[in-house]
Design a protein around this motif. Sequence first.
Motif, PDB file in Angstrom:
ATOM      1  N   GLY A  60       0.834  -1.192   0.000  1.00  0.00           N
ATOM      2  CA  GLY A  60       0.000   0.000   0.000  1.00  0.00           C
ATOM      3  C   GLY A  60       0.872   1.246   0.000  1.00  0.00           C
ATOM      4  N   CYS A  61       0.365   2.318   0.574  1.00  0.00           N
ATOM      5  CA  CYS A  61       1.137   3.557   0.653  1.00  0.00           C
ATOM      6  C   CYS A  61       2.301   3.379   1.615  1.00  0.00           C
ATOM      7  CB  CYS A  61       0.244   4.701   1.129  1.00  0.00           C
ATOM      8  SG  CYS A  61      -0.960   5.216  -0.099  1.00  0.00           S
ATOM      9  N   VAL A  62       3.469   3.777   1.153  1.00  0.00           N
ATOM     10  CA  VAL A  62       4.677   3.709   1.971  1.00  0.00           C
ATOM     11  C   VAL A  62       5.299   5.098   1.958  1.00  0.00           C
ATOM     12  CG1 VAL A  62       6.925   2.623   2.302  1.00  0.00           C
ATOM     13  CG2 VAL A  62       5.041   1.302   1.307  1.00  0.00           C
ATOM     14  N   TYR A  63       5.655   5.556   3.140  1.00  0.00           N
ATOM     15  CA  TYR A  63       6.294   6.856   3.316  1.00  0.00           C
ATOM     16  C   TYR A  63       7.685   6.616   3.874  1.00  0.00           C
ATOM     17  CZ  TYR A  63       1.558   8.646   2.884  1.00  0.00           C
ATOM     18  OH  TYR A  63       0.308   8.935   2.421  1.00  0.00           O
ATOM     19  N   ALA A  64       8.627   7.494   3.556  1.00  0.00           N
ATOM     20  CA  ALA A  64       9.989   7.294   4.050  1.00  0.00           C
ATOM     21  C   ALA A  64      10.716   8.620   4.233  1.00  0.00           C
ATOM     22  CB  ALA A  64      10.773   6.409   3.083  1.00  0.00           C
ATOM     23  N   ASP A  65      11.654   8.587   5.167  1.00  0.00           N
ATOM     24  CA  ASP A  65      12.637   9.659   5.318  1.00  0.00           C
ATOM     25  C   ASP A  65      13.977   8.980   5.569  1.00  0.00           C
ATOM     26  OD1 ASP A  65      12.704   8.960   8.041  1.00  0.00           O
ATOM     27  OD2 ASP A  65      11.547  10.692   8.679  1.00  0.00           O
ATOM     28  N   ASP A  66      14.939   9.703   6.070  1.00  0.00           N
ATOM     29  CA  ASP A  66      16.284   9.140   6.267  1.00  0.00           C
ATOM     30  C   ASP A  66      16.342   8.073   7.351  1.00  0.00           C
ATOM     31  OD1 ASP A  66      17.234  10.811   4.303  1.00  0.00           O
ATOM     32  OD2 ASP A  66      17.951  12.338   5.703  1.00  0.00           O
ATOM     33  N   THR A  67      15.402   8.091   8.288  1.00  0.00           N
ATOM     34  CA  THR A  67      15.505   7.176   9.426  1.00  0.00           C
ATOM     35  C   THR A  67      14.454   6.073   9.469  1.00  0.00           C
ATOM     36  OG1 THR A  67      14.208   8.668  10.826  1.00  0.00           O
ATOM     37  CG2 THR A  67      16.607   8.930  10.882  1.00  0.00           C
ATOM     38  N   HIS A  68      13.264   6.299   8.883  1.00  0.00           N
ATOM     39  CA  HIS A  68      12.176   5.317   8.979  1.00  0.00           C
ATOM     40  C   HIS A  68      11.389   5.198   7.685  1.00  0.00           C
ATOM     41  CE1 HIS A  68      12.821   6.248  13.262  1.00  0.00           C
ATOM     42  NE2 HIS A  68      12.511   4.986  13.428  1.00  0.00           N
ATOM     43  N   TRP A  69      10.760   4.039   7.529  1.00  0.00           N
ATOM     44  CA  TRP A  69       9.751   3.811   6.507  1.00  0.00           C
ATOM     45  C   TRP A  69       8.462   3.495   7.236  1.00  0.00           C
ATOM     46  CZ3 TRP A  69      10.839   1.280   1.239  1.00  0.00           C
ATOM     47  CH2 TRP A  69      12.004   1.812   0.675  1.00  0.00           C
ATOM     48  N   TRP A  70       7.316   4.011   6.717  1.00  0.00           N
ATOM     49  CA  TRP A  70       6.003   3.794   7.334  1.00  0.00           C
ATOM     50  C   TRP A  70       5.071   3.172   6.310  1.00  0.00           C
ATOM     51  CZ3 TRP A  70       8.960   8.029   8.321  1.00  0.00           C
ATOM     52  CH2 TRP A  70       9.180   8.371   9.657  1.00  0.00           C
ATOM     53  N   TRP A  71       4.354   2.138   6.737  1.00  0.00           N
ATOM     54  CA  TRP A  71       3.340   1.486   5.920  1.00  0.00           C
ATOM     55  C   TRP A  71       1.978   1.816   6.493  1.00  0.00           C
ATOM     56  CZ3 TRP A  71       8.141  -0.342   5.864  1.00  0.00           C
ATOM     57  CH2 TRP A  71       8.614  -0.919   4.689  1.00  0.00           C
ATOM     58  N   LEU A  72       1.026   2.247   5.631  1.00  0.00           N
ATOM     59  CA  LEU A  72      -0.336   2.460   6.095  1.00  0.00           C
ATOM     60  C   LEU A  72      -1.048   1.109   6.153  1.00  0.00           C
ATOM     61  CD1 LEU A  72      -1.579   5.684   4.258  1.00  0.00           C
ATOM     62  CD2 LEU A  72      -0.555   5.442   6.526  1.00  0.00           C
ATOM     63  N   VAL A  73      -1.702   0.870   7.278  1.00  0.00           N
ATOM     64  CA  VAL A  73      -2.468  -0.357   7.491  1.00  0.00           C
ATOM     65  C   VAL A  73      -3.848   0.028   8.012  1.00  0.00           C
ATOM     66  CG1 VAL A  73      -0.432  -1.814   7.915  1.00  0.00           C
ATOM     67  CG2 VAL A  73      -1.529  -0.629   9.832  1.00  0.00           C
ATOM     68  N   PRO A  74      -4.836  -0.876   7.924  1.00  0.00           N
ATOM     69  CA  PRO A  74      -6.144  -0.551   8.500  1.00  0.00           C
ATOM     70  C   PRO A  74      -6.039  -0.309  10.002  1.00  0.00           C
ATOM     71  CG  PRO A  74      -6.300  -2.460   7.057  1.00  0.00           C
ATOM     72  CD  PRO A  74      -4.839  -2.167   7.227  1.00  0.00           C
ATOM     73  N   ALA A  75      -6.926   0.520  10.525  1.00  0.00           N
ATOM     74  CA  ALA A  75      -6.938   0.819  11.962  1.00  0.00           C
ATOM     75  C   ALA A  75      -7.077  -0.473  12.760  1.00  0.00           C
ATOM     76  CB  ALA A  75      -8.087   1.774  12.281  1.00  0.00           C
ATOM     77  N   GLU A  76      -6.464  -0.476  13.917  1.00  0.00           N
ATOM     78  CA  GLU A  76      -6.484  -1.596  14.873  1.00  0.00           C
ATOM     79  C   GLU A  76      -5.799  -2.845  14.338  1.00  0.00           C
ATOM     80  OE1 GLU A  76     -10.249  -2.148  16.851  1.00  0.00           O
ATOM     81  OE2 GLU A  76     -10.622   0.012  16.831  1.00  0.00           O
ATOM     82  N   SER A  77      -4.831  -2.675  13.458  1.00  0.00           N
ATOM     83  CA  SER A  77      -4.053  -3.809  12.969  1.00  0.00           C
ATOM     84  C   SER A  77      -3.068  -4.310  14.018  1.00  0.00           C
ATOM     85  CB  SER A  77      -3.301  -3.434  11.686  1.00  0.00           C
ATOM     86  OG  SER A  77      -4.206  -3.237  10.626  1.00  0.00           O
ATOM     87  N   ASP A  78      -3.092  -3.707  15.182  1.00  0.00           N
ATOM     88  CA  ASP A  78      -2.258  -4.189  16.284  1.00  0.00           C
ATOM     89  C   ASP A  78      -3.041  -5.116  17.211  1.00  0.00           C
ATOM     90  OD1 ASP A  78      -3.893  -2.124  17.233  1.00  0.00           O
ATOM     91  OD2 ASP A  78      -2.412  -1.435  18.688  1.00  0.00           O
TER      92      ASP A  78
END
Length: 145
Positions: free
Chosen positions: A65-83
């Motif tokens: 899906g959507c992936v965001y990144a900077d120099d230190t981290h990458w973030w993946w968007l997931v559905p809410a409460e995927s934890d």
Amino acid sequence: MKGTPRRPVRTLDTLVRLRRDLGTAPQPLPRLAVPDGMTAPLGCDAVAVPAGIGPLLMPRLPRVGCVYADDTHWWWLVPAESDYALDWPVPARYAPGAVLPNARQLPGLVHRPEGTLPYTPPIPLYLALCRLTGTTPTWSRPISA
């Protein structure tokens, strides 16, 4: 109405002045945005991993899906409460609401999927992270009495 104390009249000007006297409203926390043209009908959380792990995850996922990144981290968007019922393996961090409280600036979008849904399926992401970090998935761990 003898003996009844008189209450001051509150006008709109008084209420506006009182609101201004309270100070400025707190700044909203930075959050990853769903790109234009996409919808998040299941809500939106994010899973962050160190930047060194990000590129290793991409080819291991059946859908990204959507992936965001900077120099230190990458973030993946997931559905809410995927934890729910998952202990995301260290060094991953789960961000409810896709809020990045310590971000000085928002990361850039490095991957946008086809279609209108921004999600990476959380179970394949979780399993790929477990494999890369050498972590046993939650449901495979022994249960103690």
